[in-house]
Design a protein around this motif. Structure first.
Motif, PDB file in Angstrom:
ATOM      1  N   SER A  32       0.836  -1.202   0.000  1.00  0.00           N
ATOM      2  CA  SER A  32       0.000   0.000   0.000  1.00  0.00           C
ATOM      3  C   SER A  32       0.868   1.249   0.000  1.00  0.00           C
ATOM      4  O   SER A  32       2.083   1.173   0.148  1.00  0.00           O
ATOM      5  N   ARG A  33       0.189   2.406  -0.152  1.00  0.00           N
ATOM      6  CA  ARG A  33       0.905   3.682  -0.225  1.00  0.00           C
ATOM      7  C   ARG A  33       0.193   4.717   0.628  1.00  0.00           C
ATOM      8  O   ARG A  33      -1.001   4.611   0.896  1.00  0.00           O
ATOM      9  N   PHE A  34       0.948   5.745   1.017  1.00  0.00           N
ATOM     10  CA  PHE A  34       0.418   6.899   1.741  1.00  0.00           C
ATOM     11  C   PHE A  34       1.094   8.137   1.175  1.00  0.00           C
ATOM     12  O   PHE A  34       2.322   8.193   1.093  1.00  0.00           O
ATOM     13  N   TRP A  35       0.292   9.127   0.766  1.00  0.00           N
ATOM     14  CA  TRP A  35       0.814  10.376   0.213  1.00  0.00           C
ATOM     15  C   TRP A  35       0.271  11.557   0.987  1.00  0.00           C
ATOM     16  O   TRP A  35      -0.906  11.595   1.346  1.00  0.00           O
ATOM     17  N   LYS A  36       1.127  12.564   1.184  1.00  0.00           N
ATOM     18  CA  LYS A  36       0.718  13.878   1.678  1.00  0.00           C
ATOM     19  C   LYS A  36       1.079  14.864   0.575  1.00  0.00           C
ATOM     20  O   LYS A  36       2.256  15.039   0.253  1.00  0.00           O
ATOM     21  N   ILE A  37       0.048  15.477  -0.011  1.00  0.00           N
ATOM     22  CA  ILE A  37       0.222  16.398  -1.128  1.00  0.00           C
ATOM     23  C   ILE A  37      -0.126  17.805  -0.633  1.00  0.00           C
ATOM     24  O   ILE A  37      -1.231  18.031  -0.145  1.00  0.00           O
ATOM     25  N   LYS A  38       0.830  18.726  -0.757  1.00  0.00           N
ATOM     26  CA  LYS A  38       0.626  20.099  -0.285  1.00  0.00           C
ATOM     27  C   LYS A  38       0.780  21.075  -1.442  1.00  0.00           C
ATOM     28  O   LYS A  38       1.641  20.871  -2.303  1.00  0.00           O
ATOM     29  N   ASP A  39      -0.028  22.131  -1.427  1.00  0.00           N
ATOM     30  CA  ASP A  39       0.179  23.196  -2.399  1.00  0.00           C
ATOM     31  C   ASP A  39       0.596  24.473  -1.682  1.00  0.00           C
ATOM     32  O   ASP A  39       0.610  24.532  -0.448  1.00  0.00           O
ATOM     33  N   ALA A  40       0.933  25.499  -2.449  1.00  0.00           N
ATOM     34  CA  ALA A  40       1.442  26.749  -1.875  1.00  0.00           C
ATOM     35  C   ALA A  40       0.355  27.564  -1.177  1.00  0.00           C
ATOM     36  O   ALA A  40       0.652  28.527  -0.497  1.00  0.00           O
ATOM     37  N   LEU A  41      -0.917  27.170  -1.326  1.00  0.00           N
ATOM     38  CA  LEU A  41      -2.023  27.866  -0.676  1.00  0.00           C
ATOM     39  C   LEU A  41      -2.366  27.227   0.668  1.00  0.00           C
ATOM     40  O   LEU A  41      -3.422  27.479   1.232  1.00  0.00           O
ATOM     41  N   ASN A  42      -1.466  26.374   1.155  1.00  0.00           N
ATOM     42  CA  ASN A  42      -1.603  25.699   2.442  1.00  0.00           C
ATOM     43  C   ASN A  42      -2.714  24.645   2.459  1.00  0.00           C
ATOM     44  O   ASN A  42      -3.266  24.336   3.513  1.00  0.00           O
ATOM     45  N   HIS A  43      -3.066  24.120   1.307  1.00  0.00           N
ATOM     46  CA  HIS A  43      -4.040  23.032   1.212  1.00  0.00           C
ATOM     47  C   HIS A  43      -3.283  21.706   1.219  1.00  0.00           C
ATOM     48  O   HIS A  43      -2.305  21.551   0.487  1.00  0.00           O
ATOM     49  N   THR A  44      -3.706  20.780   2.061  1.00  0.00           N
ATOM     50  CA  THR A  44      -3.071  19.456   2.137  1.00  0.00           C
ATOM     51  C   THR A  44      -4.096  18.385   1.803  1.00  0.00           C
ATOM     52  O   THR A  44      -5.214  18.405   2.305  1.00  0.00           O
ATOM     53  N   GLU A  45      -3.696  17.447   0.968  1.00  0.00           N
ATOM     54  CA  GLU A  45      -4.537  16.307   0.611  1.00  0.00           C
ATOM     55  C   GLU A  45      -3.807  15.027   1.003  1.00  0.00           C
ATOM     56  O   GLU A  45      -2.618  14.875   0.726  1.00  0.00           O
ATOM     57  N   ILE A  46      -4.508  14.122   1.660  1.00  0.00           N
ATOM     58  CA  ILE A  46      -3.968  12.813   2.028  1.00  0.00           C
ATOM     59  C   ILE A  46      -4.563  11.775   1.086  1.00  0.00           C
ATOM     60  O   ILE A  46      -5.776  11.733   0.878  1.00  0.00           O
ATOM     61  N   VAL A  47      -3.697  10.954   0.507  1.00  0.00           N
ATOM     62  CA  VAL A  47      -4.128   9.877  -0.386  1.00  0.00           C
ATOM     63  C   VAL A  47      -3.496   8.592   0.119  1.00  0.00           C
ATOM     64  O   VAL A  47      -2.285   8.524   0.327  1.00  0.00           O
ATOM     65  N   GLN A  48      -4.322   7.581   0.342  1.00  0.00           N
ATOM     66  CA  GLN A  48      -3.782   6.282   0.732  1.00  0.00           C
ATOM     67  C   GLN A  48      -4.604   5.182   0.076  1.00  0.00           C
ATOM     68  O   GLN A  48      -5.757   5.388  -0.262  1.00  0.00           O
ATOM     69  N   GLY A  49      -3.967   4.048  -0.130  1.00  0.00           N
ATOM     70  CA  GLY A  49      -4.679   2.957  -0.766  1.00  0.00           C
ATOM     71  C   GLY A  49      -3.773   1.773  -1.047  1.00  0.00           C
ATOM     72  O   GLY A  49      -2.583   1.788  -0.744  1.00  0.00           O
ATOM     73  N   GLU A  50      -4.371   0.770  -1.631  1.00  0.00           N
ATOM     74  CA  GLU A  50      -3.671  -0.468  -1.958  1.00  0.00           C
ATOM     75  C   GLU A  50      -2.728  -0.258  -3.139  1.00  0.00           C
ATOM     76  O   GLU A  50      -3.076   0.412  -4.103  1.00  0.00           O
ATOM     77  N   GLY A  51      -1.548  -0.817  -3.037  1.00  0.00           N
ATOM     78  CA  GLY A  51      -0.597  -0.845  -4.151  1.00  0.00           C
ATOM     79  C   GLY A  51      -0.310   0.506  -4.771  1.00  0.00           C
ATOM     80  O   GLY A  51      -0.501   1.552  -4.148  1.00  0.00           O
ATOM     81  N   VAL A  52       0.166   0.465  -5.999  1.00  0.00           N
ATOM     82  CA  VAL A  52       0.410   1.663  -6.808  1.00  0.00           C
ATOM     83  C   VAL A  52      -0.167   1.414  -8.191  1.00  0.00           C
ATOM     84  O   VAL A  52       0.079   0.375  -8.783  1.00  0.00           O
ATOM     85  N   ILE A  53      -0.947   2.340  -8.673  1.00  0.00           N
ATOM     86  CA  ILE A  53      -1.655   2.262  -9.965  1.00  0.00           C
ATOM     87  C   ILE A  53      -2.229   0.862 -10.228  1.00  0.00           C
ATOM     88  O   ILE A  53      -2.071   0.300 -11.298  1.00  0.00           O
ATOM     89  N   GLY A  54      -2.877   0.318  -9.224  1.00  0.00           N
ATOM     90  CA  GLY A  54      -3.549  -0.964  -9.367  1.00  0.00           C
ATOM     91  C   GLY A  54      -2.655  -2.190  -9.275  1.00  0.00           C
ATOM     92  O   GLY A  54      -3.095  -3.298  -9.555  1.00  0.00           O
ATOM     93  N   GLN A  55      -1.408  -2.019  -8.888  1.00  0.00           N
ATOM     94  CA  GLN A  55      -0.480  -3.141  -8.802  1.00  0.00           C
ATOM     95  C   GLN A  55       0.154  -3.225  -7.419  1.00  0.00           C
ATOM     96  O   GLN A  55       0.332  -2.202  -6.754  1.00  0.00           O
ATOM     97  N   LYS A  56       0.499  -4.434  -7.025  1.00  0.00           N
ATOM     98  CA  LYS A  56       1.256  -4.691  -5.800  1.00  0.00           C
ATOM     99  C   LYS A  56       2.520  -5.449  -6.205  1.00  0.00           C
ATOM    100  O   LYS A  56       2.596  -6.667  -6.078  1.00  0.00           O
ATOM    101  N   PRO A  57       3.508  -4.711  -6.718  1.00  0.00           N
ATOM    102  CA  PRO A  57       4.673  -5.377  -7.300  1.00  0.00           C
ATOM    103  C   PRO A  57       5.504  -6.158  -6.288  1.00  0.00           C
ATOM    104  O   PRO A  57       5.678  -5.733  -5.143  1.00  0.00           O
ATOM    105  N   VAL A  58       6.002  -7.319  -6.726  1.00  0.00           N
ATOM    106  CA  VAL A  58       6.952  -8.131  -5.970  1.00  0.00           C
ATOM    107  C   VAL A  58       8.323  -7.883  -6.597  1.00  0.00           C
ATOM    108  O   VAL A  58       8.471  -7.969  -7.822  1.00  0.00           O
ATOM    109  N   LEU A  59       9.299  -7.549  -5.746  1.00  0.00           N
ATOM    110  CA  LEU A  59      10.646  -7.252  -6.230  1.00  0.00           C
ATOM    111  C   LEU A  59      11.653  -8.199  -5.597  1.00  0.00           C
ATOM    112  O   LEU A  59      11.847  -8.191  -4.381  1.00  0.00           O
ATOM    113  N   LYS A  60      12.290  -8.989  -6.435  1.00  0.00           N
ATOM    114  CA  LYS A  60      13.391  -9.835  -5.972  1.00  0.00           C
ATOM    115  C   LYS A  60      14.631  -8.954  -5.832  1.00  0.00           C
ATOM    116  O   LYS A  60      14.673  -7.849  -6.396  1.00  0.00           O
ATOM    117  N   PRO A  61      15.653  -9.417  -5.110  1.00  0.00           N
ATOM    118  CA  PRO A  61      16.882  -8.621  -5.006  1.00  0.00           C
ATOM    119  C   PRO A  61      17.400  -8.210  -6.386  1.00  0.00           C
ATOM    120  O   PRO A  61      17.460  -9.033  -7.307  1.00  0.00           O
TER     121      PRO A  61
END
Length: 128
Positions: free
Chosen positions: A49-78
């Motif tokens: 999953s992911r968690f984002w804090k998005i801020k703009d210069a007008l002091n507005h903050t948006e929180i975005v969280q959810g499963e995976g990234v762009i619909g994927q939960k990638p598995v990464l080997k070394p």
């Protein structure tokens, strides 16, 4: 480009300004970001999953969280990496994003967080 390594996982981020949109008699500023997640550890891992804090210069903050990234939960080997692109809209021509990915190690089954470095978003016409 900004980079951060947490527990052997390297996060690299590049950003681009995509343009200005008119919405409800106001302007919105479109940005894209290109992220590479590289497993430099000795364990296979999965991004859950992911968690984002998005801020703009007008002091507005948006929180975005959810499963995976762009619909994927990638598995990464070394030594493997996963790259994706996404974007956001801001109410101002400047802002920033930061956050983390929740991951799990297949070797230990332990969950851990990988920090996404803070990166700036700026429209080139607004930069001095």
């Amino acid at each position: 480009m900004v980079q951060q390594v947490t527990r052997g996982i390297r996060i690299s981020v590049n950003t681009s300004f995509e343009g200005t949109l008119l919405k409800n008699l106001g302007s919105r500023f479109a940005f894209s970001y290109h992220i590479t997640i590289e497993n430099q550890s000795n364990d296979s891992v999965q991004l859950t999953s992911r968690f984002w804090k998005i801020k703009d210069a007008l002091n507005h903050t948006e929180i975005v969280q959810g499963e995976g990234v762009i619909g994927q939960k990638p598995v990464l080997k070394p030594g493997e990496s996963h790259t994706y692109q996404s974007g956001c809209l801001l109410n101002s021509p400047f802002g920033s994003m930061s956050g983390y990915y929740n991951m799990v190690s297949f070797t230990s089954t332990r969950k851990f967080r990988v920090k996404i470095p803070t990166f700036k978003l700026s429209a080139p016409f607004a930069v001095n």
